[in-house]
Design a protein around this motif. Structure first.
Motif, mmCIF file in Angstrom:
data_model
loop_
_atom_site.group_PDB
_atom_site.id
_atom_site.type_symbol
_atom_site.label_atom_id
_atom_site.label_comp_id
_atom_site.label_asym_id
_atom_site.label_seq_id
_atom_site.Cartn_x
_atom_site.Cartn_y
_atom_site.Cartn_z
ATOM 1 N N VAL B 374 0.843 -1.201 0.000
ATOM 2 C CA VAL B 374 0.000 0.000 0.000
ATOM 3 C C VAL B 374 0.881 1.255 0.000
ATOM 4 O O VAL B 374 0.679 2.173 -0.797
ATOM 5 C CB VAL B 374 -0.943 0.004 1.241
ATOM 6 C CG1 VAL B 374 -1.664 1.336 1.371
ATOM 7 C CG2 VAL B 374 -1.954 -1.130 1.131
ATOM 8 N N TYR B 375 1.885 1.279 0.851
ATOM 9 C CA TYR B 375 2.741 2.462 0.939
ATOM 10 C C TYR B 375 3.532 2.679 -0.342
ATOM 11 O O TYR B 375 3.769 3.815 -0.748
ATOM 12 C CB TYR B 375 3.741 2.352 2.102
ATOM 13 C CG TYR B 375 3.132 2.136 3.461
ATOM 14 C CD1 TYR B 375 1.782 2.401 3.702
ATOM 15 C CD2 TYR B 375 3.892 1.656 4.518
ATOM 16 C CE1 TYR B 375 1.225 2.180 4.949
ATOM 17 C CE2 TYR B 375 3.345 1.442 5.771
ATOM 18 C CZ TYR B 375 2.011 1.697 5.974
ATOM 19 O OH TYR B 375 1.468 1.474 7.216
ATOM 20 N N SER B 376 3.955 1.574 -0.974
ATOM 21 C CA SER B 376 4.750 1.749 -2.190
ATOM 22 C C SER B 376 3.888 2.353 -3.294
ATOM 23 O O SER B 376 4.362 3.182 -4.075
ATOM 24 C CB SER B 376 5.366 0.419 -2.632
ATOM 25 O OG SER B 376 4.350 -0.467 -3.029
ATOM 26 N N ILE B 377 2.609 1.973 -3.321
ATOM 27 C CA ILE B 377 1.726 2.543 -4.350
ATOM 28 C C ILE B 377 1.482 4.032 -4.049
ATOM 29 O O ILE B 377 1.541 4.872 -4.944
ATOM 30 C CB ILE B 377 0.403 1.751 -4.442
ATOM 31 C CG1 ILE B 377 0.701 0.332 -4.935
ATOM 32 C CG2 ILE B 377 -0.581 2.439 -5.379
ATOM 33 C CD1 ILE B 377 -0.470 -0.626 -4.838
ATOM 34 N N ALA B 469 6.102 0.380 -22.147
ATOM 35 C CA ALA B 469 5.634 -0.275 -20.910
ATOM 36 C C ALA B 469 4.566 0.585 -20.226
ATOM 37 O O ALA B 469 4.633 1.812 -20.266
ATOM 38 C CB ALA B 469 6.809 -0.491 -19.966
ATOM 39 N N SER B 470 3.593 -0.086 -19.599
ATOM 40 C CA SER B 470 2.560 0.649 -18.862
ATOM 41 C C SER B 470 3.156 1.135 -17.533
ATOM 42 O O SER B 470 4.245 0.730 -17.141
ATOM 43 C CB SER B 470 1.371 -0.266 -18.585
ATOM 44 O OG SER B 470 1.774 -1.254 -17.665
ATOM 45 N N TRP B 471 2.370 1.976 -16.785
ATOM 46 C CA TRP B 471 2.907 2.467 -15.502
ATOM 47 C C TRP B 471 3.083 1.325 -14.514
ATOM 48 O O TRP B 471 4.012 1.300 -13.728
ATOM 49 C CB TRP B 471 2.050 3.591 -14.919
ATOM 50 C CG TRP B 471 0.751 3.151 -14.273
ATOM 51 C CD1 TRP B 471 -0.446 3.056 -14.872
ATOM 52 C CD2 TRP B 471 0.573 2.752 -12.910
ATOM 53 N NE1 TRP B 471 -1.389 2.606 -13.980
ATOM 54 C CE2 TRP B 471 -0.791 2.420 -12.767
ATOM 55 C CE3 TRP B 471 1.410 2.632 -11.794
ATOM 56 C CZ2 TRP B 471 -1.341 1.983 -11.554
ATOM 57 C CZ3 TRP B 471 0.861 2.197 -10.592
ATOM 58 C CH2 TRP B 471 -0.493 1.875 -10.477
ATOM 59 N N PHE B 475 6.483 0.270 -12.874
ATOM 60 C CA PHE B 475 6.571 0.177 -11.418
ATOM 61 C C PHE B 475 7.189 -1.169 -11.015
ATOM 62 O O PHE B 475 8.088 -1.251 -10.193
ATOM 63 C CB PHE B 475 5.163 0.337 -10.837
ATOM 64 C CG PHE B 475 5.091 0.206 -9.340
ATOM 65 C CD1 PHE B 475 5.477 1.261 -8.514
ATOM 66 C CD2 PHE B 475 4.636 -0.956 -8.743
ATOM 67 C CE1 PHE B 475 5.415 1.147 -7.135
ATOM 68 C CE2 PHE B 475 4.575 -1.078 -7.369
ATOM 69 C CZ PHE B 475 4.961 -0.016 -6.564
ATOM 70 N N ARG B 476 6.663 -2.226 -11.679
ATOM 71 C CA ARG B 476 7.044 -3.583 -11.303
ATOM 72 C C ARG B 476 8.462 -3.932 -11.774
ATOM 73 O O ARG B 476 9.232 -4.512 -11.039
ATOM 74 C CB ARG B 476 6.024 -4.545 -11.937
ATOM 75 C CG ARG B 476 5.965 -5.931 -11.352
ATOM 76 C CD ARG B 476 4.683 -6.637 -11.813
ATOM 77 N NE ARG B 476 4.496 -6.597 -13.266
ATOM 78 C CZ ARG B 476 5.029 -7.465 -14.107
ATOM 79 N NH1 ARG B 476 5.784 -8.436 -13.669
ATOM 80 N NH2 ARG B 476 4.807 -7.368 -15.404
ATOM 81 N N ARG B 477 8.794 -3.527 -13.014
ATOM 82 C CA ARG B 477 10.046 -3.972 -13.615
ATOM 83 C C ARG B 477 11.217 -3.021 -13.357
ATOM 84 O O ARG B 477 12.376 -3.423 -13.417
ATOM 85 C CB ARG B 477 9.870 -4.152 -15.138
ATOM 86 C CG ARG B 477 8.809 -5.149 -15.540
ATOM 87 C CD ARG B 477 9.278 -6.588 -15.321
ATOM 88 N NE ARG B 477 10.404 -6.932 -16.153
ATOM 89 C CZ ARG B 477 10.300 -7.403 -17.390
ATOM 90 N NH1 ARG B 477 9.113 -7.578 -17.923
ATOM 91 N NH2 ARG B 477 11.377 -7.710 -18.078
ATOM 92 N N ILE B 478 10.924 -1.752 -13.126
ATOM 93 C CA ILE B 478 12.022 -0.783 -12.941
ATOM 94 C C ILE B 478 12.158 -0.371 -11.472
ATOM 95 O O ILE B 478 13.214 -0.513 -10.853
ATOM 96 C CB ILE B 478 11.794 0.488 -13.807
ATOM 97 C CG1 ILE B 478 11.620 0.115 -15.277
ATOM 98 C CG2 ILE B 478 12.930 1.497 -13.586
ATOM 99 C CD1 ILE B 478 12.850 -0.437 -15.951
ATOM 100 N N LEU B 479 11.049 0.114 -10.933
ATOM 101 C CA LEU B 479 11.148 0.698 -9.583
ATOM 102 C C LEU B 479 11.301 -0.350 -8.485
ATOM 103 O O LEU B 479 12.122 -0.190 -7.591
ATOM 104 C CB LEU B 479 9.938 1.583 -9.307
ATOM 105 C CG LEU B 479 9.966 2.911 -10.061
ATOM 106 C CD1 LEU B 479 8.624 3.612 -9.971
ATOM 107 C CD2 LEU B 479 11.060 3.814 -9.518
ATOM 108 N N VAL B 480 10.494 -1.410 -8.555
ATOM 109 C CA VAL B 480 10.538 -2.405 -7.470
ATOM 110 C C VAL B 480 11.952 -2.978 -7.299
ATOM 111 O O VAL B 480 12.468 -3.014 -6.179
ATOM 112 C CB VAL B 480 9.471 -3.507 -7.674
ATOM 113 C CG1 VAL B 480 9.686 -4.670 -6.710
ATOM 114 C CG2 VAL B 480 8.078 -2.923 -7.486
ATOM 115 N N PRO B 481 12.630 -3.375 -8.396
ATOM 116 C CA PRO B 481 13.994 -3.896 -8.190
ATOM 117 C C PRO B 481 14.944 -2.853 -7.593
ATOM 118 O O PRO B 481 15.727 -3.166 -6.710
ATOM 119 C CB PRO B 481 14.438 -4.289 -9.602
ATOM 120 C CG PRO B 481 13.180 -4.489 -10.353
ATOM 121 C CD PRO B 481 12.194 -3.522 -9.798
#
Lengths: 375, 561
Positions: B374-377, B469-471, B475-481
């Motif tokens: 939740v916080y990451s979103i 890429a979609s947002w 988010f999943r492929r760039i930011l999370v790592p």
């Protein structure tokens, strides 16, 4: 990284699932009174037998309480379960927290509490909110010809019941106060030698000091000048009566002014160097703790059987013995060792009217100001 | 930013649900300040609570006490935290990774109430330190007095510096070392470089964290209750406790006082925006950056010693004191044979323990895992999108910070147990506690995520977006790592708070949803301090185990960062 996060989430979910599968079931076991014996408190006729039968079918009760936790609480709860097969689920909390919980649950129609047990003031406040049930006339134990140290039913409707006696007096730490230096009167605490050595539970949070102010004041053995003079003694404050008792036991104060065996007794029984003092002004006798059965109790029969048992000789022993408290029944002796037991030469009974007088406003606007904690 | 100006439907739904969860309990508190109480009481709308709060001169003194005490403590906390973060991340002090773990242990280790309890045994009038000093020095009275302003400042600074450290470390670590190197090459000393380059370069982060610490200290409760009241030191939270913590409670004044404070803290949050809104502090960009540490020469052993000393004083000493206390017959009382195993045996046999341990794990793991996402979103929307509602979302994520835990707990009770009927299903369950922890930890969790999110330059995401890429994919492929250390940190922080917070759930649990911190509280209330101490030790061990496992899982990522 993604992999690790997934692992973390999976581990979290898996552990949660495993734990929830292993969780002890919260439902109470079916009522199966093992060693049930009938005492004189139970001989209440056919109507009461039906209540007991229904209580056993209910199998459990929820007590929102102050005193039923810890070692003393566990043995007490076990004693009741052994007798009736009824499980007590306790929700401990201060009077203020539990009152608010009960009110909110009532507003939501999700009543969980059967019993409310706490300070007398706390139980009275639930009565004032119209949330208690009148049970005084139903309990066989109250028809016994037992002598009571104070009347166990404190209101005409029979909603607020009392099941112990506290003698309010100064308590001292015997390692720090030698026998020759023991105070004989509250006025002795005004001597400069006591400066910085007295602990008092904040009168805005606990009604302990208000008992002196109201009851001894009503009987003319203490006046307001005592409080204004005491204010100059560099008082140490505690946020609760339990904390004040602990501060005294640890030797951070020489005297706790005042306290009762209800709070000092458990520490004394464990070996803490504590002693009550019989002062010239007399002790205040306070019938407490208080207990009431909720109007919308989910287990009304179990609640009634519990209160009846609590006032019986068996229940009184089970509750007071491990705590060193004084029973409200005359046929149960004090459980404190001789010498540590207060047998006041003079004592005054604190009445419900005194409680009313020692209300929050008085405690905050008069006593706290007199003694200097409220400017 | 990456050009999202209009929210998608799921994003809008997420914001609305979040707004409701956070704002609804606060609205109930606001209602209570006028209506004279919460659900179950007949509302009598009036301003008498506000009149009483404003006309009581004692309240002004209490507010002044709260204010100056918080300012002093914030300065101490930040000075200590900056020093610790600098030593661990920007210098060649030996064993810096290990030192970082030790500072984390201070945060993770001890709940505040047991910590204050331990300091009473250490520096109370009859505490070990005073006794030791009496044997060495010719003293009649104890030298140290933990029941004082300085005692409160001391214990608060030790604890809160560890949290401030956690919040500022990512920024310290992420800063390009070339700035410091240039400074030193121009002849500046190490200290001058720290003062003139490192700290100013990190000013936005430091200001934000300073403000967070300041607000949290304004709301601090447990330390003040135990260490302040003894000598008549009252702050805003202990004043509110006096108003609502006894029967009959004075809710109108208590809530009015809280509402006034809430307005003040709103002001601080707006100030924070003004201060930070103009700054750009991206430090992780598409290009590489240097992380060469400052060479301290021989001084590196001094810095090592100082951080170790901090750990010993802030964690080891109170923790071992607590362990000792758990074996005492009467807590803090030195009688002939003072020790016993009974407290441990009785606690382990305590019929409340098995279910509470299960509940604790469910609530803590659930709150930490759900909260982390939740916080990451929230953080992503606030930091990385341009849509107009993001400021409101940022504001919402700050809101739970504006009232003390005790007052928020009451808001939750009124809102979810006594409020809208459809929500009553949550009453007395572990779900409402999980929700309360997620809401309560939101400001801290979001700040940890934001701190790292801000450091990621926009070009990385723009590359992803321009490749189609979609947002969500971005988010999943760039930011999370990239943000994995922040995810792990957030998870641990939430886990720790959910494991040991005593106050947030004080009104919310039932006999079947009791968690282990509740058993601590129940023992405490009834005066069984020895058994409360046993539970405190068990809580500490569980929290340490959970956090270390989480850290081990994320260790590679943390090192990589």
């Amino acid at each position: 990284m993604k992999k690790c996060l997934y692992i973390l989430v999976l581990v979290g979910i898996l552990v949660s699932l495993v734990l929830s599968a292993c969780a002890p079931k919260s439902t109470a076991p079916a009522a199966s009174p093992g060693k049930a014996t009938t005492t004189k408190s139970e001989s209440g006729g056919a109507a009461w037998d039906k209540v007991v039968e229904a209580a056993k079918k209910e199998g459990k009760l929820t007590a929102y309480n102050f005193f039923y936790s810890g070692e003393a609480g566990a043995s007490f709860i076990k004693a009741f379960k052994d007798k009736y097969g009824i499980t007590i689920e306790g929700v401990q909390g201060s009077a203020a927290v539990n009152v608010e919980k009960i009110k909110s649950e009532r507003a939501a129609g999700k009543d969980a509490a059967d019993i409310f047990e706490t300070t007398v003031t706390g139980v009275w406040s639930l009565k004032a909110a119209g949330l208690l049930s009148p049970i005084g006339s139903e309990l066989p134990v109250l028809k016994e010809k037992t002598g009571w140290r104070a009347e166990p039913v404190s209101d005409p409707e029979g909603m607020v019941l009392l099941y112990g006696i506290g003698y309010i007096s100064p308590w001292i730490n015997t390692n720090l106060v030698k026998p020759g230096d023991e105070p004989k009167s509250y006025k002795d605490f005004l001597d400069p030698k006591w400066k910085g050595k007295i602990v008092i539970s904040d009168p805005r949070l606990t009604p302990m000091l208000a008992r002196l102010y109201v009851t001894l004041g009503r009987n003319g053995t203490m006046d307001t000048s005592f409080f204004t003079s005491l204010a100059k003694q560099d008082i140490k404050w505690a946020s609760s009566v339990n904390e004040a008792a602990s501060i005294l036991a640890r030797g951070e104060a020489y005297a706790n002014v005042p306290s009762t065996d209800m709070f000092e007794g458990p520490l004394l029984l464990k070996g803490a160097p504590l002693k009550p003092i019989d002062v010239a002004e007399g002790a205040v006798t306070i019938p407490a703790p208080g207990i009431g059965v909720l109007k919308n109790a989910p287990h009304p029969n179990a609640a009634r059987v519990f209160v009846n048992w609590l006032l019986s000789d068996e229940g009184q022993k089970a509750f007071h013995q491990p705590r060193g408290g004084t029973s409200i029944r005359k046929d149960i002796p004090s459980f404190l060792p001789a010498g540590a037991r207060l047998e006041p030469k003079k004592s005054f009974l604190s009445t419900p009217a005194d409680d009313e007088q020692g209300s929050r406003v008085v405690r905050e606007k008069e006593i706290a100001k007199l003694i200097g904690i409220e400017k | 930013m990456i050009g999202i100006k209009r929210p998608t439907w799921p994003m809008l739904g997420f914001i609305l649900v979040l707004a409701f969860l956070v704002i609804y309990p606060l609205v109930m508190l606001f209602y209570g300040s006028f209506a004279g109480g919460g659900p179950g009481t007949t509302p009598e709308f009036s301003l008498k609570g506000y009149r009483a709060a404003f006309s009581d001169l004692g309240n002004y003194k209490v507010l002044w006490n709260t204010l100056w005490l918080s300012v002093i403590r914030t300065l101490c906390v930040m000075a200590l935290a900056i020093f610790l973060a600098w030593v661990v991340t920007r210098t060649n002090t030996p064993w810096s990774r290990g030192l970082e773990v030790l500072v984390w242990l201070v945060f993770i280790g001890l709940p505040l109430l047991p910590m204050a309890e331990a300091w009473i045994m250490l520096a109370g009038p009859n505490g070990f330190v005073n006794q030791a000093l009496k044997t060495i020095l010719p003293l009649k009275e104890p030298l140290l007095n933990i029941y004082s302003y300085s005692g409160i400042i001391w214990v608060s600074s030790l604890f809160w510096s560890s949290i401030a450290f956690i919040l500022i470390t990512p920024a310290f670590r992420g800063m390009d070392a070339s700035l410091e190197e240039s400074s030193r090459m121009s002849g500046a000393s190490t200290l001058t470089t720290l003062r003139r380059i490192t700290v100013p370069a990190l000013a936005p982060t430091l200001l934000g964290v300073t403000l967070m610490v300041f607000i949290r200290l304004l709301e601090s409760f447990e330390i003040e209750l135990l260490l302040g009241m003894r000598n008549g030191i009252f702050v805003y939270t202990t004043r509110v406790w006096i108003l609502i913590g006894t029967v009959p409670s004075d809710y109108p004044q208590g809530m009015a006082l809280s509402t006034v404070f809430l307005a003040f803290i709103f002001g601080l949050i707006v100030l924070n925006w003004k201060l930070l809104g103009q700054k750009q502090y991206t430090t992780i960009t598409g290009r590489g950056f240097a992380v060469r540490p400052t060479n301290l020469g021989r001084w590196k052993y001094v810095t090592l010693g100082l951080v170790l000393l901090y750990f010993v004083i802030a964690f080891a000493l109170p923790f071992f004191t607590l362990i000792l206390g758990s074996f005492m017959k009467v807590w803090g009382v030195w009688m002939e044979k003072p020790f016993t195993m009974a407290n441990w045996i009785l606690t382990i046999k305590d019929s409340r323990m098995p279910l509470s341990l299960v509940n604790t794990m469910l609530v803590s793991l659930g709150a930490a895992t759900i909260g982390m996402f939740v916080y990451s979103i929230i953080s992503y929307i606030v930091v990385k999108t341009d849509f107009s509602g993001k400021k409101a979302l940022d504001f919402i994520s700050w809101l739970p910070y504006s009232v003390p835990s005790l007052v928020l707990a009451l808001g939750f009770l009124w809102a979810y147990v006594g409020g809208i009927p459809v929500l009553h299903v949550l009453a007395g369950t572990i779900w409402i506690m999980m929700l309360a922890f997620i809401v309560r930890s939101m400001p801290l969790g979001c700040r940890v995520m934001n701190g790292s999110m801000y450091q990621v330059g926009k070009e990385l995401e723009e590359c992803s977006r321009s490749s189609g890429a979609s947002w969500l994919t971005t988010f999943r492929r760039i930011l999370v790592p990239i943000l994995s250390p922040a995810f792990i940190s957030t998870w641990i922080i939430l886990f720790v708070i959910a494991m040991r917070d005593l106050v947030t759930i004080i009104f919310l649990y039932s006999a079947n949803s009791r968690v282990i911190s509740v058993i601590f509280l129940e023992n405490w209330i009834v005066g069984e301090y020895e058994k409360a101490t046993v539970v405190g030790v068990i809580m500490t061990v569980l929290v340490l185990a959970g956090a270390l496992i989480a850290r081990r899982i994320g260790a590679k990522q943390v090192v990589a960062a």
